[in-house]
Write a protein that holds these residues in place. Structure first.
Motif, PDB file in Angstrom:
ATOM      1  N   LEU A  91       0.828  -1.211   0.000  1.00 34.37           N
ATOM      2  CA  LEU A  91       0.000   0.000   0.000  1.00 34.37           C
ATOM      3  C   LEU A  91       0.864   1.263   0.000  1.00 34.37           C
ATOM      4  CD1 LEU A  91      -2.853  -1.051   2.446  1.00 34.37           C
ATOM      5  CD2 LEU A  91      -3.077  -0.531  -0.007  1.00 34.37           C
ATOM      6  N   ARG A  92       1.943   1.267   0.795  1.00 32.20           N
ATOM      7  CA  ARG A  92       2.860   2.413   0.802  1.00 32.20           C
ATOM      8  C   ARG A  92       3.433   2.642  -0.584  1.00 32.20           C
ATOM      9  NH1 ARG A  92       5.983   0.229   5.061  1.00 32.20           N
ATOM     10  NH2 ARG A  92       7.839   0.545   3.808  1.00 32.20           N
ATOM     11  N   ALA A  93       3.800   1.571  -1.257  1.00 34.66           N
ATOM     12  CA  ALA A  93       4.378   1.696  -2.596  1.00 34.66           C
ATOM     13  C   ALA A  93       3.351   2.233  -3.591  1.00 34.66           C
ATOM     14  CB  ALA A  93       4.920   0.354  -3.068  1.00 34.66           C
ATOM     15  N   THR A  94       2.138   1.722  -3.556  1.00 37.55           N
ATOM     16  CA  THR A  94       1.134   2.176  -4.521  1.00 37.55           C
ATOM     17  C   THR A  94       0.700   3.615  -4.264  1.00 37.55           C
ATOM     18  OG1 THR A  94      -0.689   1.226  -3.221  1.00 37.55           O
ATOM     19  CG2 THR A  94       0.233  -0.131  -4.990  1.00 37.55           C
ATOM     20  N   ASP A  95       0.837   4.080  -3.019  1.00 44.99           N
ATOM     21  CA  ASP A  95       0.456   5.451  -2.672  1.00 44.99           C
ATOM     22  C   ASP A  95       1.628   6.427  -2.705  1.00 44.99           C
ATOM     23  OD1 ASP A  95      -2.138   4.617  -2.285  1.00 44.99           O
ATOM     24  OD2 ASP A  95      -1.927   4.400  -0.102  1.00 44.99           O
ATOM     25  N   MET A  96       2.806   5.959  -3.083  1.00 44.86           N
ATOM     26  CA  MET A  96       4.003   6.794  -3.042  1.00 44.86           C
ATOM     27  C   MET A  96       3.919   7.934  -4.055  1.00 44.86           C
ATOM     28  SD  MET A  96       7.978   5.627  -3.465  1.00 44.86           S
ATOM     29  CE  MET A  96       7.896   4.597  -1.997  1.00 44.86           C
ATOM     30  N   PRO A  97       4.162   9.165  -3.612  1.00 48.04           N
ATOM     31  CA  PRO A  97       4.179  10.301  -4.547  1.00 48.04           C
ATOM     32  C   PRO A  97       5.312  10.141  -5.568  1.00 48.04           C
ATOM     33  CG  PRO A  97       4.089  11.066  -2.269  1.00 48.04           C
ATOM     34  CD  PRO A  97       4.357   9.591  -2.222  1.00 48.04           C
ATOM     35  N   ALA A  98       5.109  10.672  -6.756  1.00 44.77           N
ATOM     36  CA  ALA A  98       6.085  10.545  -7.837  1.00 44.77           C
ATOM     37  C   ALA A  98       7.452  11.093  -7.446  1.00 44.77           C
ATOM     38  CB  ALA A  98       5.563  11.255  -9.089  1.00 44.77           C
ATOM     39  N   ALA A  99       7.486  12.202  -6.727  1.00 46.05           N
ATOM     40  CA  ALA A  99       8.773  12.795  -6.331  1.00 46.05           C
ATOM     41  C   ALA A  99       9.537  11.851  -5.403  1.00 46.05           C
ATOM     42  CB  ALA A  99       8.557  14.148  -5.659  1.00 46.05           C
TER      43      ALA A  99
END
Length: 133
Positions: A91-99
């Protein structure tokens, strides 16, 4: 596993190289989930190949802390989780901001360059008979 993760995740095993190449090339992250009874073996005498794929394709790993340490990954270049918390890491990975993802990839590239430099230095030392790094 939450439904949103199922849609964003592909589980594979024993792929032909061409299929593996295409799948990794089209991915954002690589998941390394080593389960018992293989944990000790993959931390001492075998490799999953995840480090080589991650560094070669510059794709951050989602990896359990103890395995991350063994393979040389850190919080700066991988999504690291504690035992039993793989779903939260996904979930952290899928929600990670592009920056944040871009910064993680830059850190991964720095690790790749460090490994390459150390490997070339070790090769040179092996050829001339000096102590390895």
């Amino acid at each position: 596993m939450p439904r949103s993760l199922k849609a964003a995740t592909t589980v594979v095993d024993n792929l032909p190289f061409e299929d593996l190449y295409d799948l990794v090339d089209g991915s954002d992250f690589l998941v390394c989930n080593i389960e018992a009874p293989y944990e000790e073996e993959f931390a001492t005498v075998r490799t999953t190949g995840i480090r080589q794929l991650s560094l070669g394709f510059l794709r951050p790993c989602i990896i359990q802390r103890e395995h991350a340490e063994y393979y040389g990954f850190s919080e700066r270049n991988a999504v690291i989780y504690e035992r039993g918390e793989l779903a939260q890491a996904l979930l952290r990975a899928t929600d990670m901001p592009a920056a944040e993802y871009d910064a993680m990839c830059r850190e991964l590239d720095a690790l790749r360059q460090e490994v390459e430099h150390r490997s070339l230095a070790n090769l040179e030392r092996a050829i001339v008979g000096k102590e390895l790094l």
